[in-house]
Design an enzyme around this catalytic site. Sequence first.
Site, PDB file in Angstrom:
ATOM      1  N   ARG A  53      43.292  36.287  39.292  1.00  0.00           N
ATOM      2  CA  ARG A  53      42.410  37.076  38.426  1.00  0.00           C
ATOM      3  C   ARG A  53      43.004  38.436  38.115  1.00  0.00           C
ATOM      4  O   ARG A  53      42.932  38.917  36.974  1.00  0.00           O
ATOM      5  CB  ARG A  53      41.041  37.252  39.087  1.00  0.00           C
ATOM      6  CG  ARG A  53      40.242  35.977  39.261  1.00  0.00           C
ATOM      7  CD  ARG A  53      38.934  36.262  39.963  1.00  0.00           C
ATOM      8  NE  ARG A  53      38.050  37.084  39.151  1.00  0.00           N
ATOM      9  CZ  ARG A  53      37.073  37.845  39.641  1.00  0.00           C
ATOM     10  NH1 ARG A  53      36.891  37.907  40.957  1.00  0.00           N
ATOM     11  NH2 ARG A  53      36.315  38.547  38.848  1.00  0.00           N
TER      12      ARG A  53
ATOM     13  N   ARG B 277      32.910  41.382  50.581  1.00  0.00           N
ATOM     14  CA  ARG B 277      31.766  41.362  49.668  1.00  0.00           C
ATOM     15  C   ARG B 277      30.906  40.111  49.831  1.00  0.00           C
ATOM     16  O   ARG B 277      31.402  38.994  49.918  1.00  0.00           O
ATOM     17  CB  ARG B 277      32.261  41.448  48.219  1.00  0.00           C
ATOM     18  CG  ARG B 277      31.149  41.509  47.195  1.00  0.00           C
ATOM     19  CD  ARG B 277      31.647  41.963  45.851  1.00  0.00           C
ATOM     20  NE  ARG B 277      32.560  41.009  45.221  1.00  0.00           N
ATOM     21  CZ  ARG B 277      33.122  41.214  44.030  1.00  0.00           C
ATOM     22  NH1 ARG B 277      32.902  42.344  43.389  1.00  0.00           N
ATOM     23  NH2 ARG B 277      33.932  40.301  43.512  1.00  0.00           N
TER      24      ARG B 277
ATOM     25  N   LYS C  33      32.566  48.344  38.992  1.00  0.00           N
ATOM     26  CA  LYS C  33      31.857  48.465  37.716  1.00  0.00           C
ATOM     27  C   LYS C  33      30.351  48.312  37.906  1.00  0.00           C
ATOM     28  O   LYS C  33      29.569  49.029  37.282  1.00  0.00           O
ATOM     29  CB  LYS C  33      32.383  47.426  36.718  1.00  0.00           C
ATOM     30  CG  LYS C  33      33.846  47.601  36.348  1.00  0.00           C
ATOM     31  CD  LYS C  33      34.278  46.646  35.250  1.00  0.00           C
ATOM     32  CE  LYS C  33      34.206  45.199  35.673  1.00  0.00           C
ATOM     33  NZ  LYS C  33      35.159  44.888  36.771  1.00  0.00           N
TER      34      LYS C  33
ATOM     35  N   ARG D 268      30.981  34.856  46.541  1.00  0.00           N
ATOM     36  CA  ARG D 268      31.318  34.320  45.230  1.00  0.00           C
ATOM     37  C   ARG D 268      32.481  33.351  45.392  1.00  0.00           C
ATOM     38  O   ARG D 268      33.395  33.591  46.183  1.00  0.00           O
ATOM     39  CB  ARG D 268      31.713  35.459  44.281  1.00  0.00           C
ATOM     40  CG  ARG D 268      30.542  36.369  43.930  1.00  0.00           C
ATOM     41  CD  ARG D 268      30.987  37.516  43.049  1.00  0.00           C
ATOM     42  NE  ARG D 268      29.883  38.420  42.761  1.00  0.00           N
ATOM     43  CZ  ARG D 268      30.013  39.621  42.206  1.00  0.00           C
ATOM     44  NH1 ARG D 268      31.221  40.078  41.908  1.00  0.00           N
ATOM     45  NH2 ARG D 268      28.965  40.382  41.981  1.00  0.00           N
TER      46      ARG D 268
ATOM     47  N   ARG E 253      36.950  41.325  27.519  1.00  0.00           N
ATOM     48  CA  ARG E 253      38.124  41.221  28.376  1.00  0.00           C
ATOM     49  C   ARG E 253      39.377  40.826  27.598  1.00  0.00           C
ATOM     50  O   ARG E 253      40.459  40.819  28.166  1.00  0.00           O
ATOM     51  CB  ARG E 253      37.882  40.172  29.474  1.00  0.00           C
ATOM     52  CG  ARG E 253      37.060  40.681  30.648  1.00  0.00           C
ATOM     53  CD  ARG E 253      37.145  39.713  31.807  1.00  0.00           C
ATOM     54  NE  ARG E 253      36.563  40.252  33.016  1.00  0.00           N
ATOM     55  CZ  ARG E 253      35.517  39.725  33.650  1.00  0.00           C
ATOM     56  NH1 ARG E 253      34.934  38.664  33.157  1.00  0.00           N
ATOM     57  NH2 ARG E 253      35.067  40.257  34.762  1.00  0.00           N
TER      58      ARG E 253
END
Length: 237
Positions: free
Chosen positions: A178, A134, A20, A167, A95
């Site tokens: 998640r 990431r 996104k 993160r 969400r």
Amino acid sequence: MVEGCPPLRLLLIGSPGAGKGTQSGRIQNNFEVSTISSGDLLRKNIAQGTEIGKRAAKEMKNGAFVSDEVMVKLIDSELDKLGAEQGWLLDGFPRTMTQAETLDHTLDSLNQPLNLVIHLNVPEEVILQRIMDRWVHIPSGRVYNMTYNPPKRAGLDDVTGEALERRPDDNPETFKIRLQKHHELTEPLLDYYKNKNILVSLAGNTSDEIYPQIRELLQTRFKPEESPSEAEGQGQA
């Protein structure tokens, strides 16, 4: 904005790690819109140690989504800063159905209803590998991937030279939590926006596969007389 066309008011929906942020950046660069990223707003507040940031950090550490109350406050404050003629896109919000209904109420009061929702449909196995590779520059939200988009100097942000971080929720265990919650919450949202006739689902393994579909869609609806001129980066998420 092209004369005779409405300003783009777009919501991007996708699993954690679906790209996104990458797509938001491309759209912002080429379609004159402002991006309101719930993730960037949260990370900014976490980095600054605000009351909202502390609450969000605790919830995220446990693999939970941030509460509706916190998210609504953050997003409403950003929308209030934009004029009616300014195009914008929302990344990562809403969400939940509560957030979606609250957002619609806010947008109706501003006379700025959503006119497009894009669902990024990326395979889960692709997303998991992307998450594990990431690294992020927390203050700016710039994202790097060790496989296809590494920093120029290992472990350092290209712009500031500051250290990159993982993160806290970028690990397989938290990711699975998640992802499960994302599916539970997203299915009603997709039905909600489908019933409003503003939902489009676009599929692909990478952002380079999906973005041309987004570009064509936005060109057709919001910039019909223009042809794509941007030089697309290769090897994106």
